[in-house]
Write a protein that holds these residues in place. Structure first.
Motif, PDB file in Angstrom:
ATOM      1  N   ASP A  66      -3.132  -6.441  -4.560  1.00 33.00           N
ATOM      2  CA  ASP A  66      -1.839  -6.281  -5.215  1.00 33.00           C
ATOM      3  C   ASP A  66      -0.852  -5.704  -4.195  1.00 33.00           C
ATOM      4  N   VAL A  67       0.293  -6.342  -4.008  1.00 31.21           N
ATOM      5  CA  VAL A  67       1.238  -5.874  -2.985  1.00 31.21           C
ATOM      6  C   VAL A  67       1.692  -4.442  -3.243  1.00 31.21           C
ATOM      7  N   ARG A  68       1.706  -4.036  -4.506  1.00 32.70           N
ATOM      8  CA  ARG A  68       2.106  -2.651  -4.799  1.00 32.70           C
ATOM      9  C   ARG A  68       1.060  -1.663  -4.290  1.00 32.70           C
ATOM     10  N   LEU A  69      -0.207  -1.989  -4.477  1.00 32.97           N
ATOM     11  CA  LEU A  69      -1.273  -1.126  -3.963  1.00 32.97           C
ATOM     12  C   LEU A  69      -1.300  -1.155  -2.438  1.00 32.97           C
ATOM     13  N   LEU A  70      -1.067  -2.325  -1.863  1.00 36.39           N
ATOM     14  CA  LEU A  70      -1.028  -2.416  -0.404  1.00 36.39           C
ATOM     15  C   LEU A  70       0.128  -1.592   0.153  1.00 36.39           C
ATOM     16  N   ALA A  71       1.250  -1.575  -0.558  1.00 37.31           N
ATOM     17  CA  ALA A  71       2.383  -0.749  -0.132  1.00 37.31           C
ATOM     18  C   ALA A  71       2.037   0.735  -0.201  1.00 37.31           C
ATOM     19  N   ASP A  72       1.298   1.119  -1.226  1.00 38.19           N
ATOM     20  CA  ASP A  72       0.860   2.511  -1.317  1.00 38.19           C
ATOM     21  C   ASP A  72      -0.058   2.858  -0.142  1.00 38.19           C
ATOM     22  N   ASP A  73      -0.861   1.892   0.296  1.00 40.00           N
ATOM     23  CA  ASP A  73      -1.705   2.117   1.477  1.00 40.00           C
ATOM     24  C   ASP A  73      -0.850   2.383   2.711  1.00 40.00           C
ATOM     25  N   ILE A  74       0.220   1.625   2.869  1.00 40.38           N
ATOM     26  CA  ILE A  74       1.089   1.812   4.036  1.00 40.38           C
ATOM     27  C   ILE A  74       1.786   3.164   3.962  1.00 40.38           C
ATOM     28  N   ALA A  75       2.213   3.565   2.776  1.00 39.13           N
ATOM     29  CA  ALA A  75       2.807   4.897   2.631  1.00 39.13           C
ATOM     30  C   ALA A  75       1.792   5.973   3.002  1.00 39.13           C
ATOM     31  N   ALA A  76       0.548   5.781   2.582  1.00 45.35           N
ATOM     32  CA  ALA A  76      -0.503   6.746   2.930  1.00 45.35           C
ATOM     33  C   ALA A  76      -0.780   6.740   4.427  1.00 45.35           C
TER      34      ALA A  76
END
Length: 262
Positions: A66-76
């Motif tokens: 999910d691109v939203r979860l992947l974005a959260d990974d990048i924020a992390a």
């Protein structure tokens, strides 16, 4: 190197020196796909090159792609590396992830470059949507004849996961989405980049630029008529969705935008 974030062991590389820039690859690819074009980004930037969930050297985990979860990974990852408002540049799937970082975590990043990523599913040409509908584990044997699989098999921690990755990507592409409202409310300077023969028509990217206040009036001698948020649009000539990421034009227009004064 690996970063342990959000239950994921995310592989990343760092290249060059200068202002930090996170560069995100496309679906079924990895950071390696930028190849020789990477030099255009590292000329003025420290480039952090992650492999997204299930791609490249980053093993899959038990959650959707999910691109939203992947974005959260990048924020992390930004937090893990202690980066100070890095710019985020993404292509295709990576462009969608980069856009979600700007939507979900604007305070963590600097500027955004979103390449070859439409903001509505219905903007994609119908014949491409039909092709995307065939992406599943059942296509794994056919896909094994492609350069994408060759790269995956060479670097993936678990090459046998390839059918599972196809299933997840197929499921993600089948979901409808419309980010019109989110794009209209973007709070970071954004550049939209597309090939002149992309998987969405150029008119779609012009429409997105208009949501950001662009293309509505003459820019003026001093740029006073340009979008107030510092946004920009680049349609790159002679390219397609499948070679834009390798083009020196992509690196040139992206880094020019990132170097402009605020």
């Amino acid at each position: 190197m690996y970063a342990e974030i959000n239950g994921l062991s995310m592989y990343y590389e760092t290249h060059g020196t200068g202002r930090p820039l996170i560069l995100l690859h496309g679906g079924l690819g990895s950071g390696e796909m930028f190849g020789p074009a990477l030099a255009g980004f590292t000329e003025h930037h420290q480039v952090i090159l992650p492999d997204l969930q299930g791609h490249g050297r980053t093993a899959d985990i038990d959650r959707p792609l999910d691109v939203r979860l992947l974005a959260d990974d990048i924020a992390a990852l930004i937090d893990h590396l202690g980066l100070d408002h890095p710019d985020v540049v993404g292509y295709s799937l990576g462009g969608g992830v980069a856009l979600q970082v700007a939507i979900r975590h604007p305070a963590r990043m600097g500027r955004l470059v979103c390449a070859s990523a439409g903001i509505r599913r219905d903007a994609v040409y119908p014949e491409i949507l039909a092709q995307q509908g065939q992406v599943s584990a059942a296509a794994a044997e056919f896909m094994k004849q492609t350069p994408m699989y060759e790269l995956y098999a060479r670097v993936a921690p678990r090459p046998a996961d390839f059918p599972r990755l196809l299933d997840k990507i197929g499921a993600a592409m089948a979901e409808d989405f419309d980010l019109t409202d989110e794009v209209r409310d973007l709070r970071v300077p954004a550049q939209l980049v597309a090939a002149d023969a992309d998987m969405c028509p150029p008119a779609h990217f012009v429409e997105v630029f208009e949501l950001l206040g662009g293309g509505l009036q003459d820019g003026g001698w001093g740029g006073e008529g340009r979008p107030k948020g510092g946004h920009a649009l680049a349609i790159l000539p002679g390219l397609t969705h499948y070679d834009l990421f390798m083009s020196p034009l992509f690196a040139a227009v992206a880094t020019d935008f990132l170097r402009r004064p605020a």
